[in-house]
Design a protein around this motif. Structure first.
Motif, PDB file in Angstrom:
ATOM      1  N   LYS A  16      -9.556  84.070  33.187  1.00  0.00           N
ATOM      2  CA  LYS A  16      -8.488  83.194  33.767  1.00  0.00           C
ATOM      3  C   LYS A  16      -8.662  81.659  32.865  1.00  0.00           C
ATOM      4  O   LYS A  16      -9.789  81.142  32.761  1.00  0.00           O
ATOM      5  N   ARG A  73      -9.117  74.621  33.749  1.00  0.00           N
ATOM      6  CA  ARG A  73      -8.178  73.437  33.649  1.00  0.00           C
ATOM      7  C   ARG A  73      -8.437  72.630  32.609  1.00  0.00           C
ATOM      8  O   ARG A  73      -7.433  71.868  31.724  1.00  0.00           O
ATOM      9  N   ASN A 133       0.714  73.283  30.883  1.00  0.00           N
ATOM     10  CA  ASN A 133       0.528  72.768  32.354  1.00  0.00           C
ATOM     11  C   ASN A 133       0.040  73.961  32.959  1.00  0.00           C
ATOM     12  O   ASN A 133       0.141  75.168  32.772  1.00  0.00           O
ATOM     13  N   TYR A 134      -1.248  73.498  33.490  1.00  0.00           N
ATOM     14  CA  TYR A 134      -2.167  74.122  33.939  1.00  0.00           C
ATOM     15  C   TYR A 134      -1.660  75.433  34.869  1.00  0.00           C
ATOM     16  O   TYR A 134      -2.119  76.532  34.958  1.00  0.00           O
ATOM     17  N   GLU A 135      -0.928  74.848  36.021  1.00  0.00           N
ATOM     18  CA  GLU A 135      -0.457  75.676  36.968  1.00  0.00           C
ATOM     19  C   GLU A 135       0.422  76.651  36.424  1.00  0.00           C
ATOM     20  O   GLU A 135       0.449  78.113  36.824  1.00  0.00           O
ATOM     21  N   LEU A 136       1.299  76.349  35.610  1.00  0.00           N
ATOM     22  CA  LEU A 136       2.055  77.441  34.994  1.00  0.00           C
ATOM     23  C   LEU A 136       1.475  78.453  34.069  1.00  0.00           C
ATOM     24  O   LEU A 136       1.855  79.765  34.071  1.00  0.00           O
ATOM     25  N   CYS A 179      -1.405  79.566  34.646  1.00  0.00           N
ATOM     26  CA  CYS A 179      -2.171  80.443  35.802  1.00  0.00           C
ATOM     27  C   CYS A 179      -1.085  81.503  36.003  1.00  0.00           C
ATOM     28  O   CYS A 179      -1.353  82.564  36.261  1.00  0.00           O
ATOM     29  N   GLN A 180       0.196  80.923  36.261  1.00  0.00           N
ATOM     30  CA  GLN A 180       1.241  81.934  36.626  1.00  0.00           C
ATOM     31  C   GLN A 180       1.439  82.947  35.849  1.00  0.00           C
ATOM     32  O   GLN A 180       1.621  84.220  35.731  1.00  0.00           O
ATOM     33  N   GLN A 181       1.460  82.405  34.419  1.00  0.00           N
ATOM     34  CA  GLN A 181       1.875  83.207  33.283  1.00  0.00           C
ATOM     35  C   GLN A 181       0.733  84.274  32.987  1.00  0.00           C
ATOM     36  O   GLN A 181       0.891  85.474  32.715  1.00  0.00           O
ATOM     37  N   HIS A 182      -0.395  83.619  33.197  1.00  0.00           N
ATOM     38  CA  HIS A 182      -1.590  84.617  33.029  1.00  0.00           C
ATOM     39  C   HIS A 182      -1.646  85.702  34.119  1.00  0.00           C
ATOM     40  O   HIS A 182      -2.025  86.887  33.848  1.00  0.00           O
ATOM     41  N   SER A 209     -12.556  81.346  35.619  1.00  0.00           N
ATOM     42  CA  SER A 209     -12.277  80.600  34.462  1.00  0.00           C
ATOM     43  C   SER A 209     -13.717  79.614  34.131  1.00  0.00           C
ATOM     44  O   SER A 209     -14.618  80.015  34.988  1.00  0.00           O
ATOM     45  N   GLU A 223       2.991  78.272  27.583  1.00  0.00           N
ATOM     46  CA  GLU A 223       1.542  77.507  27.973  1.00  0.00           C
ATOM     47  C   GLU A 223       0.576  78.020  26.851  1.00  0.00           C
ATOM     48  O   GLU A 223      -0.181  77.018  26.473  1.00  0.00           O
TER      49      GLU A 223
END
Ligand code: CIR
Length: 253
Positions: free
Chosen positions: A9, A12, A27-30, A32-35, A54, A238
């Protein structure tokens, strides 16, 4: 055929990752979604996916591909040329050893990152990049030969890693971009040229008959589909901001 994948993962701290791109901070949140969608795509290709946690101390640690080479017979832990990434190898060692009896390690002071290594059957092409030096490549080739495989080096001067501009799609099909378009080493392949405007999509990934392609490159998708492959598009914006391509996010074996 591949059965397994290992991913990690994103951290940050990825906002401090190495990059030569001028695309802004990820963008960290994006990310994570892409991952998560990337992991889903690997599963759709039939892989068992080991998702490692992570690691905040290593901003680039989601790019697991660089820390190890997984072959059918053995695994080789690398020694990254980027000094900020060298500690990633110890972090992935246990996961690699959980899948392999034979695990080798590239010894200091030589360097090699597995993003510079492209597997074509029993043969491994190794790019000599800013991250991978000739002695690192020699060590790797010796280990491959001891285990019944072969390797050869490819001079390079422009791209980050060999697989930044090359992807082997099996059945002799090879995506080529930039400095690799005219290399004699790759004459024998059916080369699909990717123009520089679409360079990021030259790093696509064949997995069990499906090719993962980054989102936003319709003409690359069409070229690959015309060869009869299934394509699965994955959003990668990202990771692109950190020079990371689709292959970088997983070890596949
Ligand atoms: C780096 O510069 O090391 C990371 N930001 C990107 C690594 C990409 N890995 C790969 O191409 N195999």
């Amino acid at each position: 055929m591949f059965k397994n994948a290992i991913v990690r993962k994103p951290a940050r701290s990825m906002v401090n990752g190495l990059t030569s791109a001028s695309l802004g901070a990820p963008n960290y949140e994006l990310a994570c979604q892409q991952h998560a969608d990337y992991v889903q795509a690997l599963k759709e290709c039939g892989l068992n996916v080991l998702v490692l946690p992570s690691e905040e101390s290593y901003p680039d640690s989601c790019f697991v591909e660089d820390a190890a080479l997984m072959t059918p017979d053995c695994a080789i832990l690398t020694r990254p040329g980027a000094t900020t990434r060298q500690g990633e190898v110890a972090l992935i060692e246990a996961a690699v050893k959980s899948h392999y009896d034979a695990v080798y390690t590239i010894q200091s002071p030589d360097t090699i990152e597995a993003g510079d290594i492209m597997m074509v059957g029993n043969h491994y092409y190794i790019g000599l990049s800013d991250r991978t030096n000739a002695d690192g490549a020699d060590q790797m080739i010796r280990i491959l030969e001891e285990n019944g495989m072969q390797g050869s080096v490819v001079e390079m001067s422009e791209m980050l890693h060999l697989k930044t501009g090359l992807s082997f799609l099996e059945n002799n099909n090879l995506l080529v971009c930039g400095e690799f378009v005219s290399k004699v080493e790759f004459d024998k392949f059916n080369r699909l040229e990717i123009p520089m405007d679409d360079a990021y999509s030259a790093n696509s990934v064949w997995i069990n008959g499906t090719v993962l392609v980054p989102a936003g490159f319709d003409s690359t998708v069409e070229k690959i589909q015309a060869l009869g492959y299934q394509v699965r598009v994955v959003e990668m914006s990202e990771f692109q901001k950190l020079d990371g391509g689709l292959s970088c996010l997983s070890l596949r074996f």
